[in-house]
Design a protein around this motif. Structure first.
Motif, PDB file in Angstrom:
ATOM      1  N   TYR A  37       0.624  -1.152  -0.107  1.00 46.60           N
ATOM      2  CA  TYR A  37       0.029   0.065   0.073  1.00 46.60           C
ATOM      3  C   TYR A  37       0.832   1.291   0.170  1.00 46.60           C
ATOM      4  N   ALA A  38       1.966   1.288   0.747  1.00 45.71           N
ATOM      5  CA  ALA A  38       2.798   2.404   0.718  1.00 45.71           C
ATOM      6  C   ALA A  38       3.487   2.474  -0.727  1.00 45.71           C
ATOM      7  N   LEU A  39       3.865   1.463  -1.126  1.00 42.86           N
ATOM      8  CA  LEU A  39       4.357   1.515  -2.618  1.00 42.86           C
ATOM      9  C   LEU A  39       3.437   1.991  -3.531  1.00 42.86           C
ATOM     10  N   ILE A  70       2.992  -7.065  -7.035  1.00 39.95           N
ATOM     11  CA  ILE A  70       1.877  -6.793  -6.773  1.00 39.95           C
ATOM     12  C   ILE A  70       1.277  -5.683  -7.601  1.00 39.95           C
ATOM     13  N   ASN A  71       2.125  -4.500  -7.345  1.00 38.62           N
ATOM     14  CA  ASN A  71       1.698  -3.268  -7.983  1.00 38.62           C
ATOM     15  C   ASN A  71       1.811  -3.318  -9.375  1.00 38.62           C
ATOM     16  N   ALA A  72       2.570  -4.297  -9.807  1.00 42.38           N
ATOM     17  CA  ALA A  72       2.540  -4.270 -11.393  1.00 42.38           C
ATOM     18  C   ALA A  72       1.289  -4.698 -12.241  1.00 42.38           C
ATOM     19  N   GLY A  73       0.328  -5.288 -11.336  1.00 44.83           N
ATOM     20  CA  GLY A  73      -1.073  -5.960 -11.653  1.00 44.83           C
ATOM     21  C   GLY A  73      -2.089  -5.005 -11.906  1.00 44.83           C
ATOM     22  N   ARG A  74      -3.386  -5.232 -12.322  1.00 41.44           N
ATOM     23  CA  ARG A  74      -4.349  -4.685 -12.631  1.00 41.44           C
ATOM     24  C   ARG A  74      -4.932  -4.073 -11.360  1.00 41.44           C
TER      25      ARG A  74
END
Length: 153
Positions: A37-39, A70-74
């Protein structure tokens, strides 16, 4: 070549754009593990979200580890599956991660989301557990790529 660290929590806006520009060609972007979440919050508020997408569209390779994957995903809501991360990043952010717009990821995986640490032989690697989490959190409308440690796409 050279490696440069640019922390999007610290370098933001025009300073971030200038720092990226000074690099010249960017071959790879490394998004480290940590708090999902921070990222996501700092990618969005720093202006890095658009920069990363533009760089990837221009041929840069994105490498994400754990939270970075995770951040790379939809959606980053696949982090809900394990619920390991503090959604407030120790009280430093206030975002409603249940909101699909606010939890939208970088979407670098062709409309698919990513669930890392799906280790075979653990509950996280169990297809039945994964399907239950996908159903529980409403992630049945698109593919979720489940990655064991050391795997990539």
């Amino acid at each position: 070549g050279r490696v440069e660290l640019i922390d999007v929590e610290q370098v933001r806006g025009e300073d971030l754009r200038r720092a990226i520009s000074e690099l010249g060609r960017v071959d790879a972007i490394w998004a480290e593990s940590g708090n999902t979440y921070a990222l996501r919050h700092h990618l969005r508020t720093s202006g890095a979200e658009e920069i990363v997408r533009s760089l990837v569209d221009s041929g840069s390779i994105y490498v994400g580890s754990s939270a970075g994957a995770i951040n790379a995903g939809r959606t980053i809501q696949t982090a809900f599956w394990k619920d390991w991360d503090d959604r407030t990043a120790e009280g430093t952010i206030d975002v409603d991660w249940n909101d699909p717009e606010l939890s939208h990821g970088l979407d670098l995986a062709g409309g698919r989301s990513i669930f890392p640490h799906a280790r075979r032989g653990t509950s996280y690697g169990d297809p039945e557990w994964q399907e239950a989490q996908a159903n529980k959190h409403g992630h049945v409308d698109h593919e979720v790529i489940r990655l064991d440690d050391g795997e990539g796409l």
